[in-house]
Write an enzyme that holds these catalytic residues in place. Sequence first.
Site, short mmCIF file in Angstrom:
data_model
loop_
_atom_site.label_atom_id
_atom_site.label_comp_id
_atom_site.label_asym_id
_atom_site.label_seq_id
_atom_site.Cartn_x
_atom_site.Cartn_y
_atom_site.Cartn_z
N ARG A 56 7.75 -38.35 4.55
CA ARG A 56 6.95 -39.40 3.72
C ARG A 56 8.01 -40.10 2.74
NH1 ARG A 56 3.99 -35.17 4.88
NH2 ARG A 56 4.76 -33.99 3.03
N GLU A 80 9.17 -23.13 -0.64
CA GLU A 80 8.15 -22.01 -1.08
C GLU A 80 7.45 -21.41 -0.06
OE1 GLU A 80 6.91 -26.04 -1.81
OE2 GLU A 80 8.80 -25.35 -2.53
#
Length: 162
Positions: free
Chosen positions: A45, A82
């Site tokens: 993106r 993460e």
Amino acid sequence: PKPGIQFRDITPLIKEPEMLKLSVRKLIHPFLNEKLTAVAGMEARGFIFGSLAAWELGVSFIPLRKPNKLPYDVERLSYDLEYGSAALEIHVDALGKSDRVLLVDDLIATGGSAEAAAKLVEKSGGKIAGFIFVINLYDLGGIKKLQEKGYKAHSLIEFPGH
């Protein structure tokens, strides 16, 4: 993603031409007086906003891609996220020592991807002028971490992170 990781959807924003134009102009505004030579966008993106930012600024666009997507010799940097691990690649001849680069992605959480992108650009000879993100998950601390390292960073929208 792991349970508990929430994603933010930018597709309504990019669907509306006028909002997309306004978003890109607001993203680049703090960097208009910088002597930029390139914008680097993180896959995938970051390509949307990065290429439009490069167009608006009149500079080159450099894609930072996932492994084995670029058709030339590359530099690679692996890093932890993460919810797993990842790697980015850049063409070995994409940047030189005189390049000042604005890094772009749609979202920043903990800053792992952004830090990796910065290291990859610097390893390739470029200098980081700053970072722009559409969304900042502020309580995950990514922008703060970049700023503590001396980088200029800007976002349009802030949400709490989860």
